[in-house]
Design an enzyme around this catalytic site. Structure first.
Site, PDB file in Angstrom:
ATOM      1  N   CYS A 101       5.691   5.800 -27.843  1.00 55.13           N
ATOM      2  CA  CYS A 101       5.065   4.469 -27.951  1.00 55.13           C
ATOM      3  C   CYS A 101       5.096   3.767 -26.595  1.00 55.13           C
ATOM      4  O   CYS A 101       5.953   4.042 -25.763  1.00 55.13           O
ATOM      5  CB  CYS A 101       5.815   3.584 -28.950  1.00 55.13           C
ATOM      6  SG  CYS A 101       5.917   4.223 -30.621  1.00 55.13           S
ATOM      7  N   ASP A 102       4.170   2.845 -26.419  1.00 56.25           N
ATOM      8  CA  ASP A 102       4.190   1.975 -25.252  1.00 56.25           C
ATOM      9  C   ASP A 102       3.506   0.667 -25.617  1.00 56.25           C
ATOM     10  O   ASP A 102       2.534   0.673 -26.381  1.00 56.25           O
ATOM     11  CB  ASP A 102       3.482   2.607 -24.050  1.00 56.25           C
ATOM     12  CG  ASP A 102       3.755   1.826 -22.782  1.00 56.25           C
ATOM     13  OD1 ASP A 102       4.846   2.028 -22.201  1.00 56.25           O
ATOM     14  OD2 ASP A 102       2.921   0.999 -22.395  1.00 56.25           O
ATOM     15  N   SER A 103       4.024  -0.442 -25.101  1.00 52.26           N
ATOM     16  CA  SER A 103       3.457  -1.752 -25.431  1.00 52.26           C
ATOM     17  C   SER A 103       3.164  -2.558 -24.173  1.00 52.26           C
ATOM     18  O   SER A 103       3.885  -2.474 -23.177  1.00 52.26           O
ATOM     19  CB  SER A 103       4.425  -2.563 -26.310  1.00 52.26           C
ATOM     20  OG  SER A 103       4.652  -1.916 -27.527  1.00 52.26           O
TER      21      SER A 103
END
Length: 201
Positions: free
Chosen positions: A71-73
């Site tokens: 994941c990456d935000s």
């Protein structure tokens, strides 16, 4: 089924644990700047998704049979800027002063890789977008929040599930995505690689 989370985020780990999954945590060590530099003028959603894929791929190579999730935000501001982790108090302060009383879109990229016999057999990726309506902390509140260190290592310089939650007036979308991993999107991506929730609970 072995479920591997390619992230050091304690918030993502907590979301998964609270949802009945006990993942194996493996930090990818991906150079995010290098991944971003390799993309020719990416759209924000493309960038967070590419980073999620890179993190999952970096971990998948050491697995034999597993599902690997990366994941990456990042926060997309009303001015069109894409902001990751601020890193310093000064940057976090400037971002909060600019975003106070306004709304931004938290983008979280997700990648799910199914590893079978030591190779990536199937993959699925996507992103979730959630609008965050920021409150306006007083100067004293903002300085106390900055001094806590919490906003320095998180996308957009805020958390929903920590001290930053006091200064979020509301969200439009998936709360788990704002915390770091969208449960609904992850479930849909798992289905695309032929994994059911009952396989990992």
């Amino acid at each position: 089924m072995r479920f591997v989370l390619a992230s050091a985020s304690p918030a993502r780990l907590t979301v998964l644990r609270n949802a009945g999954v006990e993942p194996v945590v493996r930090v990818s060590g991906v150079d995010e700047d290098a991944v971003a530099a390799a993309l020719p003028d990416p759209e924000p959603a493309e960038l967070v998704t590419a980073l999620a894929v890179a993190k999952a791929e970096a971990v998948a190579g050491d697995e034999r049979d597993a599902v690997v999730v990366g994941c990456d935000s990042m926060l997309l501001t009303p001015d069109g800027d894409v902001e990751g982790k601020p890193g310093t108090v000064e940057v976090a302060r400037e971002r909060w002063r600019r975003m106070a009383g306004r709304s931004g879109t938290l983008l979280t990229g997700h990648a799910v890789l199914r590893v079978v016999d030591g190779r990536i057999a199937e993959r699925a990726a996507g992103h979730e977008a959630t609008v965050v309506r920021f409150g306006t902390p007083s100067e004293a509140e903002l300085e106390a929040y900055l001094a806590s260190g919490e906003p320095l290592g998180v996308a957009g310089a805020f958390t929903l599930d920590g001290r930053g939650g006091w200064f979020v007036d509301g969200i439009d979308g998936d709360p788990s995505s704002v915390i770091g991993i969208s449960l609904p999107l992850t479930r849909r991506l798992l289905r695309q690689v032929d994994v059911a929730m009952s396989d990992i609970w």
